[in-house]
Design a protein around this motif. Sequence first.
Motif, PDB file in Angstrom:
ATOM      1  N   GLU A  65      51.237 -84.440 -39.993  1.00  6.50           N
ATOM      2  CA  GLU A  65      49.834 -84.060 -40.178  1.00  6.50           C
ATOM      3  C   GLU A  65      49.733 -82.599 -40.627  1.00  6.50           C
ATOM      4  O   GLU A  65      48.908 -82.254 -41.477  1.00  6.50           O
ATOM      5  CB  GLU A  65      49.050 -84.279 -38.887  1.00  6.50           C
ATOM      6  CG  GLU A  65      49.037 -85.728 -38.401  1.00  6.50           C
ATOM      7  CD  GLU A  65      48.472 -86.702 -39.414  1.00  6.50           C
ATOM      8  OE1 GLU A  65      47.841 -86.274 -40.406  1.00  6.50           O
ATOM      9  OE2 GLU A  65      48.676 -87.920 -39.250  1.00  6.50           O
ATOM     10  N   VAL A  69      47.795 -81.141 -43.989  1.00  4.16           N
ATOM     11  CA  VAL A  69      46.804 -80.059 -43.938  1.00  4.16           C
ATOM     12  C   VAL A  69      47.241 -78.889 -44.819  1.00  4.16           C
ATOM     13  O   VAL A  69      46.509 -78.422 -45.695  1.00  4.16           O
ATOM     14  CB  VAL A  69      46.598 -79.581 -42.478  1.00  4.16           C
ATOM     15  CG1 VAL A  69      45.726 -78.328 -42.434  1.00  4.16           C
ATOM     16  CG2 VAL A  69      45.975 -80.692 -41.636  1.00  4.16           C
TER      17      VAL A  69
ATOM     18  N   ILE B  16      37.458 -76.315 -35.127  1.00  4.63           N
ATOM     19  CA  ILE B  16      38.347 -77.125 -34.278  1.00  4.63           C
ATOM     20  C   ILE B  16      37.612 -77.592 -33.018  1.00  4.63           C
ATOM     21  O   ILE B  16      37.809 -78.717 -32.547  1.00  4.63           O
ATOM     22  CB  ILE B  16      39.610 -76.332 -33.903  1.00  4.63           C
ATOM     23  CG1 ILE B  16      40.331 -75.862 -35.166  1.00  4.63           C
ATOM     24  CG2 ILE B  16      40.551 -77.171 -33.046  1.00  4.63           C
ATOM     25  CD1 ILE B  16      40.957 -76.933 -35.992  1.00  4.63           C
ATOM     26  N   GLN B  75      41.049 -83.707 -47.003  1.00  2.11           N
ATOM     27  CA  GLN B  75      42.465 -83.822 -46.624  1.00  2.11           C
ATOM     28  C   GLN B  75      42.746 -82.984 -45.384  1.00  2.11           C
ATOM     29  O   GLN B  75      43.402 -83.437 -44.433  1.00  2.11           O
ATOM     30  CB  GLN B  75      43.315 -83.348 -47.814  1.00  2.11           C
ATOM     31  CG  GLN B  75      44.810 -83.390 -47.543  1.00  2.11           C
ATOM     32  CD  GLN B  75      45.622 -83.164 -48.816  1.00  2.11           C
ATOM     33  OE1 GLN B  75      45.190 -83.532 -49.913  1.00  2.11           O
ATOM     34  NE2 GLN B  75      46.776 -82.554 -48.693  1.00  2.11           N
ATOM     35  N   VAL B  76      42.222 -81.750 -45.380  1.00  2.00           N
ATOM     36  CA  VAL B  76      42.424 -80.841 -44.249  1.00  2.00           C
ATOM     37  C   VAL B  76      41.834 -81.441 -42.967  1.00  2.00           C
ATOM     38  O   VAL B  76      42.498 -81.523 -41.934  1.00  2.00           O
ATOM     39  CB  VAL B  76      41.792 -79.465 -44.547  1.00  2.00           C
ATOM     40  CG1 VAL B  76      41.752 -78.594 -43.299  1.00  2.00           C
ATOM     41  CG2 VAL B  76      42.552 -78.770 -45.671  1.00  2.00           C
ATOM     42  N   GLY B  79      43.782 -84.444 -41.440  1.00  2.00           N
ATOM     43  CA  GLY B  79      45.005 -84.047 -40.734  1.00  2.00           C
ATOM     44  C   GLY B  79      44.692 -83.402 -39.391  1.00  2.00           C
ATOM     45  O   GLY B  79      45.332 -83.699 -38.373  1.00  2.00           O
ATOM     46  N   LEU B  80      43.683 -82.521 -39.380  1.00  6.01           N
ATOM     47  CA  LEU B  80      43.361 -81.814 -38.141  1.00  6.01           C
ATOM     48  C   LEU B  80      42.861 -82.786 -37.064  1.00  6.01           C
ATOM     49  O   LEU B  80      43.252 -82.684 -35.897  1.00  6.01           O
ATOM     50  CB  LEU B  80      42.309 -80.732 -38.405  1.00  6.01           C
ATOM     51  CG  LEU B  80      42.786 -79.540 -39.251  1.00  6.01           C
ATOM     52  CD1 LEU B  80      41.618 -78.596 -39.558  1.00  6.01           C
ATOM     53  CD2 LEU B  80      43.906 -78.781 -38.546  1.00  6.01           C
ATOM     54  N   ALA B  82      43.589 -85.935 -36.796  1.00  7.79           N
ATOM     55  CA  ALA B  82      44.744 -86.716 -36.326  1.00  7.79           C
ATOM     56  C   ALA B  82      45.538 -85.910 -35.295  1.00  7.79           C
ATOM     57  O   ALA B  82      45.960 -86.447 -34.264  1.00  7.79           O
ATOM     58  CB  ALA B  82      45.629 -87.118 -37.509  1.00  7.79           C
ATOM     59  N   ILE B  83      45.719 -84.619 -35.562  1.00  9.68           N
ATOM     60  CA  ILE B  83      46.458 -83.766 -34.622  1.00  9.68           C
ATOM     61  C   ILE B  83      45.736 -83.708 -33.273  1.00  9.68           C
ATOM     62  O   ILE B  83      46.352 -83.860 -32.215  1.00  9.68           O
ATOM     63  CB  ILE B  83      46.633 -82.347 -35.210  1.00  9.68           C
ATOM     64  CG1 ILE B  83      47.628 -82.375 -36.372  1.00  9.68           C
ATOM     65  CG2 ILE B  83      47.099 -81.361 -34.138  1.00  9.68           C
ATOM     66  CD1 ILE B  83      47.772 -81.052 -37.119  1.00  9.68           C
ATOM     67  N   VAL B  84      44.422 -83.491 -33.302  1.00 13.08           N
ATOM     68  CA  VAL B  84      43.668 -83.390 -32.047  1.00 13.08           C
ATOM     69  C   VAL B  84      43.731 -84.714 -31.278  1.00 13.08           C
ATOM     70  O   VAL B  84      43.933 -84.729 -30.058  1.00 13.08           O
ATOM     71  CB  VAL B  84      42.206 -82.979 -32.323  1.00 13.08           C
ATOM     72  CG1 VAL B  84      41.376 -83.091 -31.053  1.00 13.08           C
ATOM     73  CG2 VAL B  84      42.146 -81.556 -32.854  1.00 13.08           C
ATOM     74  N   SER B  94      46.634 -89.676 -40.348  1.00 16.07           N
ATOM     75  CA  SER B  94      45.688 -89.412 -41.432  1.00 16.07           C
ATOM     76  C   SER B  94      46.037 -90.246 -42.661  1.00 16.07           C
ATOM     77  O   SER B  94      47.194 -90.602 -42.884  1.00 16.07           O
ATOM     78  CB  SER B  94      45.715 -87.926 -41.798  1.00 16.07           C
ATOM     79  OG  SER B  94      46.961 -87.596 -42.385  1.00 16.07           O
TER      80      SER B  94
END
Lengths: 418, 418
Positions: A65, A69, B16, B75-76, B79-80, B82-84, B94
Amino acid sequence: MSRLVMKFGGTSVANIERIRNVARHVKREVDAGHEVAVVVSAMAGKTNELVAWCTEASPMHDAREYDAVVASGEQVTSGLLAIVLQGMGIQARSWQGWQIPIKTSDAHASARIEDIDGSEIIKRFRERKEVAVIAGFQGINPETNRITTLGRGGSDTSAVAIAAAVKADRCDIYTDVDGVYTTDPRIVPKARRLDKIAFEDMLELASQGAKVLQVRSVELGMVHNMPIFVRSSFDKPEDIDPHANQPPGTLICSEEEIMESHVVTGIAFSKDEAQISVRQIEDKPGVAASIFGPLADANINVDMIVQNVSEDGKTTDLTFTVPAADYTRAKDTITAAKAKIGYARLDTATDVAKISVIGSGMRSHAGVAAQAFSALAGRNINIRAITTSEIKFSVLIDAAYTELAVRTLHTLYGLDQA
Amino acid sequence: MSRLVMKFGGTSVANIERIRNVARHVKREVDAGHEVAVVVSAMAGKTNELVAWCTEASPMHDAREYDAVVASGEQVTSGLLAIVLQGMGIQARSWQGWQIPIKTSDAHASARIEDIDGSEIIKRFRERKEVAVIAGFQGINPETNRITTLGRGGSDTSAVAIAAAVKADRCDIYTDVDGVYTTDPRIVPKARRLDKIAFEDMLELASQGAKVLQVRSVELGMVHNMPIFVRSSFDKPEDIDPHANQPPGTLICSEEEIMESHVVTGIAFSKDEAQISVRQIEDKPGVAASIFGPLADANINVDMIVQNVSEDGKTTDLTFTVPAADYTRAKDTITAAKAKIGYARLDTATDVAKISVIGSGMRSHAGVAAQAFSALAGRNINIRAITTSEIKFSVLIDAAYTELAVRTLHTLYGLDQA
């Protein structure tokens, strides 16, 4: 007509005005009749911003991920440069890593390039005179179809790998310095820009702390024998004559192409080192592993390692250096493993510096290091440890003497400007 | 167990902390046993920044490069998020448009979705209980392998199309309002949130100025009979009971599922309109085309068009409205084409508003519009022009009377809250 890869870093594409300047550099080469692929980094600061978001999202984030990003930074710059080039009447299109594709390993966030298909880009050079604007730093994992990145500074590596894939004549790395110097000009005002340097020497210089180029890009250049030309992105594009034999900069190439070579090419140094000497360890197989195994497990990068031949055949001393930032962790790691390693005591020093003298000419010249030792002694600089390789030697000294030592050696080996 | 698509817009993922809030909404549904795909927009402000760079790079930029640049925003966020989610212990990954793939037409910057392969996402729902985090707004042109975008607000459309592709039970659109209202609550304090609204009515409401949802997403919902649930992203995820029959919000669904329907569902209005009346044009075939052809060439969107039956069989008047911002251009365009059109004079007005009364119940109820005309007359509001369709009628009035007219009609059709 030549085929060129031109690479521009983050400060060169920090805003649209600078991207326009990059485009003028590209136009100059296109107008001179060259086929051009451009490799771009993210706008200065963008990658840091994206990385910070990932860390804020979760300190232990999924590297796949993270890659999705972070790769977006280069995506933006590639599209913007293509737009600016088109606005100047130059046929251009952007390429993401997955579009070419640039196939990499699956080591997300620090992937290695495995294969690049340059055929479509070459076809477009020929059929459309189209400039390829390629997002650096990124690729694709062909097994999972997911975006990968090469790790920080990876755009240099992208550029050289792409140059090899499209069979370029040269890879030009535009950077914020105008070439590779014999040493850091901020320390030694007499430092001289090298017109040419051999891949091997550049590899050592880059490994030993010179930050001009990423080490992996030099390795790749050496493997593919791809000449890399380091030059300034701040030069006005209009001031450069593309037909001149060699514009200002440093050409990194194979040793054979360097006619008159000095024995010593350059002097690198790194100040933020810490030294740990492990005293009176048993001189038997496995003892080194018992020290460096725990350090590797703790993810601490060990740099110099010096172990002398045992005097009595029973015990010996072992010295190594680590980055100053890792000093406390390294010391604690060794202390924790004391019973297993079996040593008498630790002697440590934090204010130490490593000076490295590099030159592939050393291979055929004896006594190069010996000259350094006596010159340093003449300045009353104490040498704590010495390591050598075929084309390099390094000495560890008190950090306070760094500048004096570098200048002394720079003069000693005839590197000062005329 | 249900299968849900959840869509979050730019303000919901602006940083975030807000992305964490989105993740808690997702976790609530996952914990309730649902299979979930999430569709995200770019962080608030990012798309505007990217668009501004493209425009600065070149006012006439290549839409293909624009798409590569602008799609990076989603896109950003994908990904973010998915990380959280992973940080909360939820299996997630993502997906970019090109990875799924979301195939679109080649109309870059305003592409239409043509096909989505939902099989891999469904497979991962089943085999891994994996949440799919999908970048909205973007797709791929399968012929050229290049990134496309759907045009501003396209993420709503992405969400509904993806819901259809993965055979979801419902598509939840989280937005900054908590549902669809009978009219704008800022104008009519008595406006009521609708529990349900038919696709047709929502389509008219969205087309007539209600900005809750993108028109195309409602069309898609209607075509695929995919229920769309509009709800607030500001609700605390913890306060929502996922097992409740229906949380606060508005369900957009087929007419059959709405038990007790009002004749009128809602009232939309748009203030920034300008009216142009073309007087005494010849009443013959082709005259309308001679007016609207040049306007279309000038890229001016014409809204209402009213042409009355000619009184004398020779000349007639034609009235149309355009956005106020296009008024001068529209007037100049018609003036320039005067010889070709052949008209006596232009009467224009800039401070006009269009009020639209919408309700699929009108189909079976006569006289709905007539009630409005007399109610407006009772308030001394002059009607400049009228257009009607099967489930909607619109009147053009002086803008100063907008609020009064909307409130009058809102009460007239029994839409005020109890």
